[in-house]
Design a protein around this motif. Sequence first.
Motif, PDB file in Angstrom:
ATOM      1  N   THR A 197       0.845  -1.191   0.000  1.00  0.00           N
ATOM      2  CA  THR A 197       0.000   0.000   0.000  1.00  0.00           C
ATOM      3  C   THR A 197       0.884   1.246   0.000  1.00  0.00           C
ATOM      4  O   THR A 197       1.817   1.348   0.788  1.00  0.00           O
ATOM      5  CB  THR A 197      -0.882  -0.008   1.254  1.00  0.00           C
ATOM      6  N   SER A 198       0.587   2.185  -0.909  1.00  0.00           N
ATOM      7  CA  SER A 198       1.446   3.371  -1.009  1.00  0.00           C
ATOM      8  C   SER A 198       1.234   4.290   0.193  1.00  0.00           C
ATOM      9  O   SER A 198       0.117   4.389   0.712  1.00  0.00           O
ATOM     10  CB  SER A 198       1.114   4.141  -2.294  1.00  0.00           C
ATOM     11  N   PRO A 199       2.304   4.961   0.640  1.00  0.00           N
ATOM     12  CA  PRO A 199       2.174   5.910   1.754  1.00  0.00           C
ATOM     13  C   PRO A 199       1.151   6.998   1.462  1.00  0.00           C
ATOM     14  O   PRO A 199       0.455   7.456   2.357  1.00  0.00           O
ATOM     15  CB  PRO A 199       3.580   6.492   1.895  1.00  0.00           C
ATOM     16  N   VAL A 200       1.023   7.383   0.192  1.00  0.00           N
ATOM     17  CA  VAL A 200       0.065   8.435  -0.164  1.00  0.00           C
ATOM     18  C   VAL A 200      -1.355   7.982   0.155  1.00  0.00           C
ATOM     19  O   VAL A 200      -2.162   8.707   0.730  1.00  0.00           O
ATOM     20  CB  VAL A 200       0.185   8.805  -1.666  1.00  0.00           C
ATOM     21  N   LEU A 201      -1.659   6.719  -0.230  1.00  0.00           N
ATOM     22  CA  LEU A 201      -2.978   6.174   0.047  1.00  0.00           C
ATOM     23  C   LEU A 201      -3.223   6.081   1.549  1.00  0.00           C
ATOM     24  O   LEU A 201      -4.282   6.470   2.047  1.00  0.00           O
ATOM     25  CB  LEU A 201      -3.098   4.784  -0.606  1.00  0.00           C
TER      26      LEU A 201
END
Lengths: 325, 325
Positions: free
Chosen positions: A47-51
Amino acid sequence: MAAENPNFQNTDPPTVLVHRLPTFDFPPGNRLSTHFHLLDPITSPPTSPVLLHSIRALLCVGPVPVTPETLNRLPSLQIIVGSSAGVDHIDLTECRRRNIAVTNAGSAFSEDTADYAVALLFGVLRRLPAGDRYVRDGFWPVNGDFPLGFKLGAKRVGILGLGSIGSEVAKRLAAFGCSIAYFSRKKKTSVLFPYYENAIDLAANSDVLIVCCALNDETHHIVNKDVMVALGKEGVIINVGRGPLVDEKQLVEFLVRGELGGAGLDVFENEPNVPKELLERDNVVLSPHCSVATPESFEALQDVIIANLKAFFSNKPLLSPVQKD
Amino acid sequence: MAAENPNFQNTDPPTVLVHRLPTFDFPPGNRLSTHFHLLDPITSPPTSPVLLHSIRALLCVGPVPVTPETLNRLPSLQIIVGSSAGVDHIDLTECRRRNIAVTNAGSAFSEDTADYAVALLFGVLRRLPAGDRYVRDGFWPVNGDFPLGFKLGAKRVGILGLGSIGSEVAKRLAAFGCSIAYFSRKKKTSVLFPYYENAIDLAANSDVLIVCCALNDETHHIVNKDVMVALGKEGVIINVGRGPLVDEKQLVEFLVRGELGGAGLDVFENEPNVPKELLERDNVVLSPHCSVATPESFEALQDVIIANLKAFFSNKPLLSPVQKD
């Protein structure tokens, strides 16, 4: 996929981040994913940090810790939906500081847990698992009659924590002719059972102590040496709450020295490890933390989780908020 | 010695012949011998036929058979005081022909037996003995979570025999949210639970069948193949009555083939022998015929026995006469 569901009227279902241990998951076919987009880092690609920064709701499956570090990765978090009755794995002080709401399983598990407390008490008093071993190991034809157990009726039962589980325990044991008393954080005005000011006084006036309160700083080792002395050498302790509610080291010593009558334990201080001194004792019933484990409970739990999440995403009052004070 | 007891006002206590198996006796310190002169052929010197001819009261300890041959040796016998709830070991037809009264344990065991029926049901549904084995055998840390059990609440419980035990079972299970129905020799006008005309109809409308009726010619194998089919593959059978109430051979086959959900058995057809096919099954709880075995029950039993014998020797109505028709 869920976005094509006409129930959602072309609105994407809200995203919920799943927080769990790899060994702990909802059974297949659960209904959560028909209502929410579940983002599970264990089964999904990283999971991307942005998400993660945009996540507002966290679904905590089982007793997985929620620490300040967990929360630091989720700066937009507004709610943690727990799946257990106790939330001692969640740092409530930190949640309060960050203004994050927390919900628990509400009363989804209360009946099953109360049933199990009664079952464990029967298991100890009437020696059900010990009798079953006696038959399976072939002792009955060789050694004859099995030693007497004890009657449940007329026992004085002290309930530590008269919340939704404790109240269900009381209702059940009253039907067996037991007398009930309790200790809780405060006396409940709507309850007629005798109230004791502390666990020691309750134990001194009980034959059986049933531990079903929440675990927190105040209740850690609430069943300590003094409570065991007060309960006495015929006394029985049933724990369906959390392991650390009972001073397990003392409990083992009291049982080994014959200073307690018996114990029925669904929870332990260091699960899944159980003190080896207990493994050979016939006056102890050991259970692998399964007081809540029925399909019916898990259905009820899904209802509670869905209701809490739907309430959150539509700004309505939560079904089972946890008081964080 | 007892003749010197002032309570007896210089009257010898009445003589009661004890009839028992060598392996079966009242616990030491029982109160019977303070009220009666107990003549026990197992511990006393051989009893003369002349003395036996004068015996009016027989105390039957445990399930020892009373046959026509037993009765032939006791031509003056007027009462047999039994120590169990069921009296299927006593030849009631022969007693009726000879005009011998028979008493049983009355309701001395009803609460304990009802408690035990509930305990066995919990044992099967919530897998208590299986969970205990799982922990003791060290599987919990290795294999993780224990398989789910089943909720007791909302189960449809059919009671076979709504006598003093069955009524206590109903009261208890109602407190857990079960729905109750029953089959008895006849419909009870004072009871609101649904009545079924036969065991098959009861089973067809039940999730759980609790067997607690008396054993006689009509009820032998009352739980037969047809009843098991009607109960269905999720169904659970609890037997706290007598082994031969259930067709044990069929029961084993149904369990082995997965055509029944489980069984909790305190009694067997050929005690103390238990079918070996059951010994390895986790959906079965096995118990060495100890549903009545608590010190509290034995105290209550002594009260019933003393009351029946005192009533007999003073020509008053018996406390717990058995109908012999």
